[in-house]
Design a protein around this motif. Sequence first.
Motif: not given
Lengths: 291, 433
Positions: B257-265
């Motif tokens: 599943e592609p990563e949600d960029p808004s959740n990047r940490s």
Amino acid sequence: MIGCAFDAQNLISISLRKIQSSRTQRGGIKLHKNLLVTYVLRNARQFYLNKNASQAQRSPPYEDEVAVREKQDYLELTGSFTELADDFYCNFTGAEADSWHCGAHQPHGQLTEMPHQDASSCALVSPNDSDLMLSEACWSCADKSWELPVPNTQANQKTVLDLDTHVVTTVTNGYFHSDCCAQPKQPQGAQCHRKRKMDTSYFIVDPEFYLPDFVPVPFKRMRSDDDSHSDSEQLDNTNISNLISVLGSGGLSEFVSWQQTDLEQIFGTQTICLKHTLFTGSGWTRAIEAF
Amino acid sequence: MFNIVFLLRWTTKADIISTVEFNHTGELLATGDKGGRVVIFQQEIENKSLPQFRSEYNVYSTFQSHEPEFDYLKSLEIEEKINKIRWLPQKNAAQFLLSTNDKTIKLWKISERDKRPDGYNLKEDDGRCKDPNSITSLRVPVLIPMDLMVEASPRRVFANAHTYHINSVSVNSDHETYLSADDLRINLWHLEITDRSFNIVDIKPANMEELTEVITAAEFHPHQCNTFVYSSSKGIIRLCDMRESALCDRHTKLFEEPEDPSNRSFFSEIISSISDVKFSHSGRYMMTRDYLSVKIWDLNMENRPVETYQVHEYLRSKLCSLYENDCIFDKFECCWNGNDSVVMTGSYNNFFRMFDRSQRRDVMLEASRENSKPMQVLKPRKVCAGGKRKKDEISVDSLDFNKKILHTAWHPQDNIIAVATTNNLYIFQDKIN
């Protein structure tokens, strides 16, 4: 953002401790966990470099050079290290495709920083590593000389402690496993297409070499004869040293001063003296160079 | 299935439970612990024919499966901790299971003995040999009843095949082979052959500098003996078909599943690492567990999961602390119920969660001594992520991260679940009205 920057430093410190403590834990080093820790290190490093890059753009360049020279730290570490590094490495993007590749997800796009209070919620999308490396590249590709600001040593020489045999040797011409570059030079042909040189003096012990009892017959995959011969040759004919790929150059000197205490506490109870030289410039060095 | 009642609790004296597994009928429940011991519980059903029945699980057998070892060449201690137990399908009166630590897999035979021979001609009752010259008549020895004795004996030892730490064992549906997976390789074994195995997956790069991911779990398809999946630390699941090639380095399907960029940490890579993968009993779906969520994948759709359940999203803001105290590296397991309608997984503070896929309901329950009265219905628990805490809610900051449920198991046919806390095994069942 100040909170995030401090957290990045904190994370690097915590991560180093974890890597260090993993070397002595029961059952051996956990490859999976250490790989994940290196990802955190990479992310924190990227954040910190980006922050410094933006600050450096605002200050005159010569001040950076002076500050860098002053901030070269020689960290007295004492310690005895158990066998490592057949377990893991983490690779970081070099300038070109044929250099090291960062294994982590490569975020794409422009740098954007979200103001957050703590590192865990810091959503940082950094530019491609290769861009970053190019902007800070200091590889002297042309002359293959490594000008190392190591005091009391001749140019192009480095004294190294072999962690296996505890033999101290001096290596000339700087054929290091790492891409450590001392001087923050302007990129000279920063599009350095040369592959990173492999220092054959340092070879990580492949644990597969130590499987004499298991006869891999019939393997669906057979290890090639070349592989096994080269492995044994390397092990037979060269000094094998176990290098810790932890951290190195690339903007870390700025917080070495505050981190020095932490690291000294980490390694303070051990017995072998190592010298940890941190250089400015790009990339992570691959080794803790002993002096 | 949300009227769960407490059934019983077993406490290990000294050690931490490291794996829990029902056998194929659910009659036996095996646990492994950090000390290398295996404890098997047997179901004793009281009046199963009645509408309300209560199952008891009592200790059936205990044995030391693995001992600590020392690798002298690498100066490394090999832990005796049991990482996985997998039961073999029953073929005769005896039961067989595979247990593994970091390096060695063992096949154990668990058999019952409730009769003993009596009336030997050449031996006394105490075992002493008789003088043949003193024998005047012959008799036929007979088997007489004795107290039930359960014996566990090691039948096979599969050793020296894994350089890295074994994380998974999975028995094939052909009942002849099984796979074992470590961080970088998967080996295929035959249950009868111990001195060789086939390497079917090898993700070790030629240059270890290029290592980017490790194998975290692997499992055979429940019906297709040629198919298996393995998950990685990058959150990717690869499905491989052994008919395509001898070496399954190239996957048949790749689920990501592609990563949600808004959740990047800073911790994105850690929390996306998959800690467990399980096929559904039907074989059509598979479930993966990463640090914060459970995902259900349809094997026919690779680009995203069909269902995603957040287990403890309130921990997302605490990742820094969880990294510091190492909890972020905890490997939670997950399991399906018998008809694949409900999935279950563990959390912190001795909480565990169940998600009903068909009814779109979920519940969080607690395994604790306070809720351990016989047939007591468990009360749903709620965590307050922020703001004003309601009554009976627990604040995120009050969660005890030392109390974690990593291992759970579901009876293959009945609604009976086994939940392992640190050193307690809880067995709950569905309240039948």
